[in-house]
Scaffold this motif. Structure first.
Motif, short mmCIF file in Angstrom:
data_model
loop_
_atom_site.label_atom_id
_atom_site.label_comp_id
_atom_site.label_asym_id
_atom_site.label_seq_id
_atom_site.Cartn_x
_atom_site.Cartn_y
_atom_site.Cartn_z
N LEU A 250 0.83 -1.20 0.00
CA LEU A 250 0.00 0.00 0.00
C LEU A 250 0.87 1.26 0.00
N GLU A 251 1.87 1.29 0.86
CA GLU A 251 2.76 2.45 0.89
C GLU A 251 3.58 2.54 -0.39
N PHE A 252 4.02 1.38 -0.91
CA PHE A 252 4.76 1.37 -2.17
C PHE A 252 3.92 1.96 -3.30
N ASN A 253 2.65 1.57 -3.36
CA ASN A 253 1.77 2.06 -4.42
C ASN A 253 1.56 3.57 -4.32
N GLU A 254 1.47 4.08 -3.09
CA GLU A 254 1.30 5.53 -2.93
C GLU A 254 2.56 6.27 -3.40
N ILE A 255 3.73 5.74 -3.04
CA ILE A 255 4.98 6.36 -3.50
C ILE A 255 5.10 6.23 -5.01
N LYS A 256 4.74 5.06 -5.55
CA LYS A 256 4.81 4.83 -6.99
C LYS A 256 3.93 5.82 -7.74
N ARG A 257 2.72 6.04 -7.24
CA ARG A 257 1.81 7.00 -7.87
C ARG A 257 2.43 8.39 -7.88
N ALA A 258 3.04 8.77 -6.75
CA ALA A 258 3.66 10.09 -6.66
C ALA A 258 4.88 10.20 -7.59
N THR A 259 5.65 9.11 -7.71
CA THR A 259 6.84 9.17 -8.56
C THR A 259 6.48 9.20 -10.04
N GLU A 260 5.38 8.56 -10.41
CA GLU A 260 4.94 8.62 -11.81
C GLU A 260 4.58 10.05 -12.20
N ILE A 261 3.94 10.76 -11.29
CA ILE A 261 3.65 12.17 -11.53
C ILE A 261 4.95 12.96 -11.58
N SER A 262 5.85 12.64 -10.64
CA SER A 262 7.11 13.36 -10.55
C SER A 262 7.96 13.21 -11.80
N ASN A 263 8.01 11.98 -12.34
CA ASN A 263 8.86 11.72 -13.49
C ASN A 263 8.35 12.35 -14.78
N LYS A 264 7.10 12.76 -14.78
CA LYS A 264 6.56 13.47 -15.93
C LYS A 264 7.04 14.92 -15.96
N VAL A 265 7.52 15.38 -14.80
CA VAL A 265 7.97 16.76 -14.68
C VAL A 265 9.46 16.82 -15.02
N LYS A 266 9.78 17.41 -16.15
CA LYS A 266 11.17 17.51 -16.60
C LYS A 266 11.84 18.80 -16.14
N THR A 267 11.03 19.81 -15.83
CA THR A 267 11.56 21.11 -15.37
C THR A 267 10.90 21.46 -14.05
N PRO A 268 11.41 20.89 -12.94
CA PRO A 268 10.73 21.05 -11.65
C PRO A 268 10.62 22.50 -11.18
N PHE A 269 11.61 23.34 -11.51
CA PHE A 269 11.52 24.74 -11.07
C PHE A 269 10.42 25.47 -11.83
N LYS A 270 10.29 25.18 -13.12
CA LYS A 270 9.20 25.78 -13.89
C LYS A 270 7.85 25.32 -13.34
N LEU A 272 7.26 24.36 -10.33
CA LEU A 272 7.08 24.96 -9.01
C LEU A 272 6.53 26.37 -9.10
N PHE A 273 7.06 27.15 -10.03
CA PHE A 273 6.70 28.57 -10.09
C PHE A 273 5.47 28.87 -10.95
N THR A 274 5.09 27.94 -11.82
CA THR A 274 3.98 28.24 -12.73
C THR A 274 2.68 27.53 -12.36
N LYS A 275 2.76 26.44 -11.65
CA LYS A 275 1.55 25.68 -11.32
C LYS A 275 0.95 26.22 -10.03
N SER A 276 -0.30 26.63 -10.08
CA SER A 276 -0.90 27.35 -8.96
C SER A 276 -0.95 26.53 -7.67
N GLU A 277 -1.15 25.21 -7.78
CA GLU A 277 -1.24 24.40 -6.56
C GLU A 277 0.08 24.26 -5.83
#
Length: 499
Positions: A250-270, A272-277
């Motif tokens: 269960l914890e692995f799946n939650e981390i996996k879900r978060a990392t899949e979203i994370s790995n789609k982000v190629k420019t984390p600073f952009k 961070l500064f452009t996404k309202s949430e």
């Protein structure tokens, strides 16, 4: 080896797990990065008040310090002397920026190891310094160690710790900062009368660096970092070790879900500064570090010996006063470790701001009345009263804005912007620390006791910020922070798209 059992609740699910020996050991070893940081904070002010150090590198300051009719508030006003303290933090800004990319690409563990190596090299260079260039060069290497360590250690601890004790484990970082400061004040006291005692004080920074370097071979990489870099099986293996159970899906799946979203982000600073949430944690994380530095704490930690000498205490008396102050700092941080996951973050932030405001006003009033431009304080009781007030002030900081300024930013960002967001918090810390380190003695010369009233006003502002704009993060899994806190906050919820 499990030392306790707990259910990690979040997102409506129960994540079974134990508080294991591995989690505690890894957290304590990583937190030695705080010992390095604290030792440097504590050593700088003591060294800059030593006559032998001033004679070797800043003879003009030594002469000014011993002039009978010199302005009490301006004895140590020298930009190069202040650069000795503050240069470390300029280097730390660049180092933490680099670390925000490197620890995402290579993991948290090798960056922690690199931090210890930089710090060790800086300590060696400072010990053998023959001129101001070598001295500042050593400080810059120390700054790289601090930047790498401060960027990575709190994230490391937050990612391996179960939510219900995340606060206490993360505050181990701040606890070791306070222990480092205390150790440095003892070292300064012992070396202050030695010939070239400043070399032993500065060279002593090698000790915490060696401890962290050796210890870093025994810590685990965080599951989130491993899974984010595609090492799923290794991530599961570490999860089983640090949770003390086999059922980690269960914890692995939650981390996996978060990392899949994370790995789609190629420019984390952009992102961070452009996404309202991402704006709510970005604003709160950076402001927490801004406010932490403008509590006025570094006035005490950098320059306590200088401050006590300004009030007329002798060199040894001022160093003893600093030891007492730093002892209170360490004990109060132990209280925070025990209580932060019981009473919550906001309670300590508001109480601490109130306590610090009251003591800053009182100290400012005493200096305004009793410390004149020339000559020592005539009342023998005033330095003792100021020492007591500073101890009360330091305890308020040590169980509130000190540890929580590091803890909360490490637990409020989503994985895809966690390293970039936390860099902004660390960078704010370094910038503010540099400004205070570089300009405090000059500001003390010009604004005198009014400086303490300025910090009192800042404490009022930060207390109101904590009441109205900061959500309570106690006990919430990091990956569920947005759903459980930001989207329900009266002000920050407007930055999230409504489903």
């Amino acid at each position: 080896m499990a030392v306790g059992v707990m259910d990690i609740e979040g997102g409506g699910a129960s994540l079974p797990g134990k508080t294991t020996f591995q989690v505690v050991m890894c957290s304590i070893i990583a937190a030695v990065g705080g010992l390095m940081f604290g030792y440097d904070i504590g050593i700088s002010g003591g060294v800059t008040s030593m006559d032998t150090f001033l004679l070797d590198f800043f003879p003009h300051v030594y002469e000014k310090k011993h002039r009978v009719h010199e302005n009490n508030y301006c004895k140590f006003d020298d930009q190069l002397l202040q650069l000795f303290t503050s240069s470390l933090y300029l280097a730390g800004i660049f180092a933490s920026f680099a670390a925000s990319f490197l620890c995402r690409r290579f993991g948290r563990k090798p960056i922690i190891m690199s931090a210890s190596i930089f710090f060790l090299l800086g300590a060696i260079l400072n010990y053998f310094a023959r001129d101001l260039g070598m001295l500042i060069g050593g400080r810059i290497l120390l700054g790289f160690g601090i930047g790498f360590g401060n960027q990575t250690v709190p994230l490391f601890i937050s990612e391996i710790a179960p939510p219900r004790i995340r606060g206490g484990l993360n505050i181990a970082f701040q606890l070791l900062i306070t222990i480092g400061i205390l150790a440095a004040s003892f070292v300064n006291y012992l070396t202050s009368t030695m010939k070239n005692g400043w070399r032993y004080s500065l060279g002593g920074a090698a000790v915490p660096a060696l401890i962290l370097l050796i210890g870093s071979f025994f810590i685990h990489e965080t599951p989130a970092s491993l899974i984010e870099r595609g090492k799923d099986e290794e991530g599961k293996k570490v999860l089983r070790k640090i949770r003390g159970i086999d059922n980690i899906e269960l914890e692995f799946n939650e981390i996996k879900r978060a990392t899949e979203i994370s790995n789609k982000v190629k420019t984390p600073f952009k992102e961070l500064f452009t996404k309202s949430e991402n704006r709510p944690p970005l604003v709160c994380g950076t402001l927490l570090q801004f406010f932490q530095q403008f509590t006025g704490i570094n006035v005490v930690m950098f320059y306590a010996p200088v401050l006590f000498q300004t009030m007329g205490s002798g060199n040894n008396a001022s160093l003893v006063s600093t030891v007492v102050t730093n002892g209170v700092n360490a004990l109060a941080t132990v209280f925070a470790v025990i209580m932060v996951d019981r009473l919550g973050r906001k309670f300590f932030l508001v109480e601490g701001a109130t306590q610090m405001m009251a003591t800053q006003i009182t100290i400012g009033a005493l200096l305004l009345k009793y410390l004149h431009l020339v000559g020592p304080i005539t009342s023998h009781a005033v330095p003792l009263i100021v020492l007591i007030l500073i101890c009360i002030y330091v305890s308020g900081f040590a169980w509130s804005w000190g540890p929580l300024g590091w803890l909360i930013p490490s637990e409020i960002y989503q994985l895809e912007v966690r390293t970039s967001g936390y860099f902004c918090a660390v960078a704010m810390n370094m910038v503010c620390t540099f400004v205070i380190g570089q300009f405090f003695l000059s500001a003390l010369c010009r604004f005198r006791s009014g400086l303490f009233f300025f910090f009192a006003v800042m404490n009022v502002i930060m207390g109101l910020f904590a009441i109205f704009f900061l959500p309570e993060t106690r006990g919430v899994p990091i990956e569920d922070m947005a759903e459980q806190r930001w989207k329900k906050h009266w002000h920050w919820k407007k930055y999230f798209k409504q489903n």
